[in-house]
Design a protein around this motif. Structure first.
Motif, PDB file in Angstrom:
ATOM      1  N   LYS A 400       3.983   2.951   3.894  1.00 27.69           N
ATOM      2  CA  LYS A 400       3.621   1.553   3.671  1.00 27.69           C
ATOM      3  C   LYS A 400       2.160   1.265   4.011  1.00 27.69           C
ATOM      4  O   LYS A 400       1.499   0.480   3.328  1.00 27.69           O
ATOM      5  CB  LYS A 400       4.527   0.640   4.502  1.00 27.69           C
ATOM      6  CG  LYS A 400       5.975   0.608   4.041  1.00 27.69           C
ATOM      7  CD  LYS A 400       6.792  -0.319   4.924  1.00 27.69           C
ATOM      8  CE  LYS A 400       8.230  -0.424   4.452  1.00 27.69           C
ATOM      9  NZ  LYS A 400       9.029  -1.319   5.331  1.00 27.69           N
ATOM     10  N   THR A 401       1.674   1.863   5.077  1.00 29.31           N
ATOM     11  CA  THR A 401       0.326   1.516   5.545  1.00 29.31           C
ATOM     12  C   THR A 401      -0.770   2.322   4.864  1.00 29.31           C
ATOM     13  O   THR A 401      -1.947   1.988   5.003  1.00 29.31           O
ATOM     14  CB  THR A 401       0.218   1.726   7.068  1.00 29.31           C
ATOM     15  OG1 THR A 401       0.562   3.078   7.392  1.00 29.31           O
ATOM     16  CG2 THR A 401       1.148   0.778   7.809  1.00 29.31           C
ATOM     17  N   CYS A 402      -0.407   3.375   4.156  1.00 32.04           N
ATOM     18  CA  CYS A 402      -1.407   4.203   3.456  1.00 32.04           C
ATOM     19  C   CYS A 402      -1.042   4.297   1.976  1.00 32.04           C
ATOM     20  O   CYS A 402      -0.697   5.383   1.475  1.00 32.04           O
ATOM     21  CB  CYS A 402      -1.479   5.593   4.071  1.00 32.04           C
ATOM     22  SG  CYS A 402      -1.815   5.619   5.830  1.00 32.04           S
ATOM     23  N   PRO A 403      -1.085   3.190   1.249  1.00 32.52           N
ATOM     24  CA  PRO A 403      -0.607   3.190  -0.141  1.00 32.52           C
ATOM     25  C   PRO A 403      -1.467   4.026  -1.079  1.00 32.52           C
ATOM     26  O   PRO A 403      -1.014   4.378  -2.171  1.00 32.52           O
ATOM     27  CB  PRO A 403      -0.651   1.704  -0.522  1.00 32.52           C
ATOM     28  CG  PRO A 403      -1.694   1.113   0.370  1.00 32.52           C
ATOM     29  CD  PRO A 403      -1.579   1.854   1.664  1.00 32.52           C
ATOM     30  N   ASN A 404      -2.686   4.353  -0.686  1.00 29.27           N
ATOM     31  CA  ASN A 404      -3.578   5.099  -1.576  1.00 29.27           C
ATOM     32  C   ASN A 404      -3.611   6.594  -1.280  1.00 29.27           C
ATOM     33  O   ASN A 404      -4.293   7.342  -1.979  1.00 29.27           O
ATOM     34  CB  ASN A 404      -5.002   4.544  -1.475  1.00 29.27           C
ATOM     35  CG  ASN A 404      -5.078   3.094  -1.895  1.00 29.27           C
ATOM     36  OD1 ASN A 404      -4.414   2.685  -2.845  1.00 29.27           O
ATOM     37  ND2 ASN A 404      -5.868   2.298  -1.184  1.00 29.27           N
ATOM     38  N   ASP A 405      -2.905   7.025  -0.247  1.00 31.63           N
ATOM     39  CA  ASP A 405      -2.987   8.425   0.163  1.00 31.63           C
ATOM     40  C   ASP A 405      -1.864   9.242  -0.455  1.00 31.63           C
ATOM     41  O   ASP A 405      -0.717   8.794  -0.556  1.00 31.63           O
ATOM     42  CB  ASP A 405      -2.926   8.528   1.688  1.00 31.63           C
ATOM     43  CG  ASP A 405      -4.176   7.971   2.348  1.00 31.63           C
ATOM     44  OD1 ASP A 405      -5.199   7.833   1.650  1.00 31.63           O
ATOM     45  OD2 ASP A 405      -4.124   7.659   3.552  1.00 31.63           O
ATOM     46  N   ARG A 406      -2.212  10.461  -0.838  1.00 29.28           N
ATOM     47  CA  ARG A 406      -1.252  11.363  -1.453  1.00 29.28           C
ATOM     48  C   ARG A 406      -0.292  11.932  -0.407  1.00 29.28           C
ATOM     49  O   ARG A 406      -0.493  11.822   0.793  1.00 29.28           O
ATOM     50  CB  ARG A 406      -1.995  12.507  -2.157  1.00 29.28           C
ATOM     51  CG  ARG A 406      -2.967  12.050  -3.235  1.00 29.28           C
ATOM     52  CD  ARG A 406      -2.237  11.573  -4.480  1.00 29.28           C
ATOM     53  NE  ARG A 406      -3.159  11.113  -5.509  1.00 29.28           N
ATOM     54  CZ  ARG A 406      -3.730  11.906  -6.411  1.00 29.28           C
ATOM     55  NH1 ARG A 406      -3.508  13.208  -6.370  1.00 29.28           N
ATOM     56  NH2 ARG A 406      -4.530  11.400  -7.327  1.00 29.28           N
ATOM     57  N   GLU A 407       0.731  12.595  -0.935  1.00 28.30           N
ATOM     58  CA  GLU A 407       1.785  13.137  -0.070  1.00 28.30           C
ATOM     59  C   GLU A 407       1.247  14.113   0.966  1.00 28.30           C
ATOM     60  O   GLU A 407       1.688  14.130   2.123  1.00 28.30           O
ATOM     61  CB  GLU A 407       2.849  13.820  -0.939  1.00 28.30           C
ATOM     62  CG  GLU A 407       4.006  14.434  -0.171  1.00 28.30           C
ATOM     63  CD  GLU A 407       3.737  15.877   0.242  1.00 28.30           C
ATOM     64  OE1 GLU A 407       4.362  16.340   1.226  1.00 28.30           O
ATOM     65  OE2 GLU A 407       2.890  16.526  -0.410  1.00 28.30           O
ATOM     66  N   GLN A 566       5.579  12.538  -5.725  1.00 31.45           N
ATOM     67  CA  GLN A 566       5.402  13.183  -4.428  1.00 31.45           C
ATOM     68  C   GLN A 566       5.410  12.199  -3.255  1.00 31.45           C
ATOM     69  O   GLN A 566       5.949  12.504  -2.186  1.00 31.45           O
ATOM     70  CB  GLN A 566       4.109  14.000  -4.429  1.00 31.45           C
ATOM     71  CG  GLN A 566       4.207  15.253  -5.286  1.00 31.45           C
ATOM     72  CD  GLN A 566       2.968  16.113  -5.194  1.00 31.45           C
ATOM     73  OE1 GLN A 566       1.910  15.650  -4.765  1.00 31.45           O
ATOM     74  NE2 GLN A 566       3.092  17.367  -5.607  1.00 31.45           N
ATOM     75  N   ARG A 567       4.816  11.025  -3.424  1.00 30.78           N
ATOM     76  CA  ARG A 567       4.854  10.049  -2.326  1.00 30.78           C
ATOM     77  C   ARG A 567       6.291   9.603  -2.044  1.00 30.78           C
ATOM     78  O   ARG A 567       6.716   9.514  -0.891  1.00 30.78           O
ATOM     79  CB  ARG A 567       3.985   8.832  -2.667  1.00 30.78           C
ATOM     80  CG  ARG A 567       2.495   9.025  -2.391  1.00 30.78           C
ATOM     81  CD  ARG A 567       1.712   7.770  -2.782  1.00 30.78           C
ATOM     82  NE  ARG A 567       2.267   6.561  -2.181  1.00 30.78           N
ATOM     83  CZ  ARG A 567       1.927   6.098  -0.973  1.00 30.78           C
ATOM     84  NH1 ARG A 567       1.023   6.743  -0.248  1.00 30.78           N
ATOM     85  NH2 ARG A 567       2.471   4.997  -0.502  1.00 30.78           N
ATOM     86  N   LEU A 568       7.049   9.328  -3.116  1.00 31.10           N
ATOM     87  CA  LEU A 568       8.441   8.928  -2.920  1.00 31.10           C
ATOM     88  C   LEU A 568       9.278  10.098  -2.400  1.00 31.10           C
ATOM     89  O   LEU A 568      10.229   9.897  -1.641  1.00 31.10           O
ATOM     90  CB  LEU A 568       9.025   8.403  -4.231  1.00 31.10           C
ATOM     91  CG  LEU A 568       8.523   7.023  -4.675  1.00 31.10           C
ATOM     92  CD1 LEU A 568       9.078   6.667  -6.045  1.00 31.10           C
ATOM     93  CD2 LEU A 568       8.916   5.950  -3.657  1.00 31.10           C
ATOM     94  N   GLU A 569       8.937  11.308  -2.814  1.00 29.10           N
ATOM     95  CA  GLU A 569       9.633  12.478  -2.280  1.00 29.10           C
ATOM     96  C   GLU A 569       9.401  12.589  -0.770  1.00 29.10           C
ATOM     97  O   GLU A 569      10.323  12.898  -0.007  1.00 29.10           O
ATOM     98  CB  GLU A 569       9.139  13.745  -2.969  1.00 29.10           C
ATOM     99  CG  GLU A 569       9.802  15.019  -2.442  1.00 29.10           C
ATOM    100  CD  GLU A 569       9.115  16.276  -2.934  1.00 29.10           C
ATOM    101  OE1 GLU A 569       9.599  17.371  -2.591  1.00 29.10           O
ATOM    102  OE2 GLU A 569       8.102  16.167  -3.642  1.00 29.10           O
ATOM    103  N   PHE A 570       8.168  12.334  -0.346  1.00 29.74           N
ATOM    104  CA  PHE A 570       7.830  12.346   1.081  1.00 29.74           C
ATOM    105  C   PHE A 570       8.716  11.370   1.852  1.00 29.74           C
ATOM    106  O   PHE A 570       9.276  11.702   2.906  1.00 29.74           O
ATOM    107  CB  PHE A 570       6.349  11.977   1.243  1.00 29.74           C
ATOM    108  CG  PHE A 570       5.941  11.623   2.644  1.00 29.74           C
ATOM    109  CD1 PHE A 570       5.669  12.610   3.581  1.00 29.74           C
ATOM    110  CD2 PHE A 570       5.820  10.287   3.031  1.00 29.74           C
ATOM    111  CE1 PHE A 570       5.289  12.283   4.873  1.00 29.74           C
ATOM    112  CE2 PHE A 570       5.436   9.949   4.322  1.00 29.74           C
ATOM    113  CZ  PHE A 570       5.170  10.953   5.250  1.00 29.74           C
TER     114      PHE A 570
END
Length: 662
Positions: A400-407, A566-570
């Motif tokens: 939530k706090t890092c919406p621009n960062d990759r997995e 990948q973010r949702l997988e994380f």
């Protein structure tokens, strides 16, 4: 911190400081705390002391040749009701489980002379059980009488034989407490009971001993020393059919008198006296061991026949029942000391949490007990539960706090928080390390209360300027062990008070998370026309998406859109791990012996199970990916072979699935 050209919020207060924290070695010299309830403060007034008495009730599961007897624990500090309620457990003794219960029995006032007599009794009986040597006992008692180190803080409580039911007005069996003999001064010489009848039977006749003439009733229940073998024995009675002139039981070719002359050069002067039935002193063992090996009867349990004239009385009267029961006491007191450590840790933590947060003491004890103790409970199940929630909470926070960062970056942030070094240092900073139980109990190293022959000094420490505790030395402890305890405590708060209580504890430790009030804004750009049949998938999943683009992102491989799922997988990986772990922990509490939860989670939380579940539901048909990836998916699905699609359990699945989008 700059990531992907955008500046993200500093999640969990990490930043550069957290990166250093994750790599900083943890100081392995940590305090070993001693519960305040069992410590005597310095310069205490011993002119008259009030002791709070607790009856340690022992109950054998089956009839044994040696019965147990109750013991009184007397402490200067009153134990709280929660502690007493939790002192209900089993010892793993030779003949089966033995139940231990504590019960408050009232208060007694003892003058200084009475306190000294009680201390002398317990030092004597425990030194006999620990050392099996008279010489060491004499040195300890000499130092005791000199009062060395008496003014320092020390472990101080009394352990005394309980009065029998018909004596219960006094709580304590004072006859046994007064049983110490000063054999050098021949205190037992010519001691015949006042109530003894005229000597017309073997129960009340004078016997010649090394103490002099002693009434039979004084030696029938006693501890004696035989100089010719340098051994201590517990006397259980007289042998009505054996004298010094009788043939030996195990060698019918020689009499006892002839044996002692040939073996030891001793000429028995009173060979007409009945022999004594002696038994070796019990050897202390750790009766808290759960997976103990079957113990064999040692030589100490064998009976011996002893001429009274070769025996020096050390304690009388003291029954074999009392002696056996006191051999169990170190294990019992270790359990109490451990429980009191849990009480102190619980109070220290709750001082810093909202007032409505609570936790059972037994859960705290479980959390601070490692596998190394080899007892019937340890932290593994709670640690597994806490580990899954910690990963879930940290993953959601960073998502939530890092919406621009990759997995990859999200995983790195999370690792800084959940690494053993990071958790270990946080646990040490919060003083948790001093409460950890990490070693198998050795009863021979148990500190006998009031015994100052060992160099054992306590230093007072204030925990966060609020609660007093004592430090009994330092020890080396691995950062991973401290980290495991922190995770176990998270699991303990989670299992008893829910997610909010677990978060309160995590925040106090320094892992600040907020699962409810962090605003999340999505920045993923998708095509104007949604390339999947949302309605069909919602029907398939029995779920209505408020934001259909989430479904598109979850089905998108990196070959379809940059970054893909990948973010949702994380996030989903942490959610699945947490949900499955919680399911097993709550659903099968009777199976949650240490290690079982770890096995169940490992068998279920893996790519094989996830892939099979996805194929079974038909989700693989909706993955958005390049043609090459789709061909790999089709090839993998066709290789299922004989694997049953009815099973999604990793316990049954051995098929390998390539990492192609499941």
């Amino acid at each position: 911190m700059e990531k992907d050209g955008n500046k993200s919020a500093d999640p969990l207060g990490v930043g550069e400081a957290t990166q250093e924290l994750g790599r900083e070695p943890c100081d392995d010299e940590q305090p070993r705390y001693v519960p305040t309830e069992l410590v005597k403060p310095p310069c205490s007034n011993d002119a008259s002391v009030m002791y709070h008495c607790y009856l340690i009730k022992l109950k054998q599961s089956i009839d044994c040749d040696i019965p147990v007897s109750d013991i009184v624990l007397a402490t200067r500090n009153k134990l709280d009701c929660d502690t007493i309620a939790n002192m209900n457990f089993e010892l793993q003794v030779q003949r089966g489980p033995l139940t231990v219960n504590f019960k408050y029995a009232g208060d007694v006032n003892l003058c200084s002379e009475q306190v000294l007599v009680c201390r002398r009794f317990q030092i004597t009986i425990f030194r006999i059980l620990v050392d099996h040597e008279l010489t060491k006992l004499e040195k300890v008692l000499e130092r005791f009488h000199l009062g060395q180190n008496y003014g320092t803080e020390s472990i101080d409580y009394l352990l005394l034989p309980a009065a029998r039911i018909h004596q219960r007005a006094s709580i304590i069996d004072l006859d046994s407490v007064m049983s110490m003999s000063s054999h050098c001064n021949k205190d037992f010489e010519n001691r015949v009971c006042v109530d003894c009848p005229q000597p017309n039977n073997n129960s009340h006749v004078p016997l010649h001993t090394k103490n002099g003439m002693v009434c039979t009733c004084r030696i029938q229940n006693s501890v004696v020393y035989t100089p010719h073998t340098d051994s201590l024995y517990c006397i259980t009675g007289l042998l009505d059919d054996l004298t010094g002139n009788s043939l030996m039981r195990d060698n019918k070719s020689i009499t006892y008198k002839a044996y002692y002359e040939a073996k030891h050069g001793i000429n028995m002067r009173f060979d007409q006296q009945l022999l004594l039935n002696g038994r070796g002193i019990f050897r202390l063992q750790n009766y808290l061991l759960w997976s103990r090996q079957q113990r064999k009867r040692g030589s100490s349990h064998a009976s011996v026949q002893l001429p009274p004239e070769l025996c020096t009385i050390i304690m009388s009267p003291i029954s074999i029942s009392n002696l056996y029961s006191f051999s169990l006491v170190p294990s019992i007191m270790h359990q109490l000391e451990s429980l009191l450590l849990a009480v102190n840790l619980k109070q220290m933590i709750l001082d810093h949490l909202p007032q409505n947060v609570t936790i059972p003491t037994i859960k705290v004890l479980e959390s601070i007990t490692t596998e190394g103790c080899q007892e019937n409970l340890d932290l593994e199940s709670l640690e597994t539960l806490g580990d899954s929630f910690l990963k879930y909470a940290a993953s959601q926070q960073f998502f939530k706090t890092c919406p621009n960062d990759r997995e990859g970056l999200l995983s790195e942030y999370k690792e800084h928080i959940i690494s053993n070094l990071s958790l270990g240092k946080r646990g040490c900073d919060r003083k948790i390390s001093g409460f950890i139980r990490n070693e198998t109990f050795d009863p021979k190293k148990w500190i006998i209360p009031g015994d100052y022959c060992r160099s054992y000094f306590l230093n007072e420490e204030l925990l966060f300027d609020k609660r007093r505790i004592y430090v009994g030395g330092t020890r080396k402890i691995d950062a991973k062990i401290v980290a495991d305890v922190v995770e176990a405590l998270i699991g303990a708060f989670l299992s008893t008070g829910g997610e909010l209580d677990a978060i309160y504890f995590m925040n106090w430790v320094g892992i600040e998370v907020d699962l409810d009030h962090i605003r999340y804004e999505r920045h993923l750009q998708v095509q104007s026309e949604i390339p999947v049949d949302v309605g069909h998938l919602e029907s398939l999943l029995d779920y209505k998406f408020q934001d259909p683009s989430l479904l598109v992102e979850a089905l998108s491989h990196g070959s379809y859109i940059p970054g893909g799922y990948q973010r949702l997988e994380f996030l989903g990986d942490a959610v699945l791990d947490y949900m499955i772990t919680t399911y097993f922990y709550d659903k099968y509490p009777e199976m949650m012996s240490p290690g079982i939860l770890t096995i169940l989670r490992s068998a279920s939380v893996n790519n094989k199970c996830y892939a099979l579940s996805a194929v079974k539901a038909g989700l693989h048909k909706h993955i958005l990916a390049s043609d090459i990836v789709h061909r790999n998916i089709d090839r993998t699905v066709n290789n299922f072979g004989s694997l049953s699609k009815e099973s999604t359990s990793g316990l049954k699945s051995e098929t390998y699935f390539s990492n192609v989008g499941f």
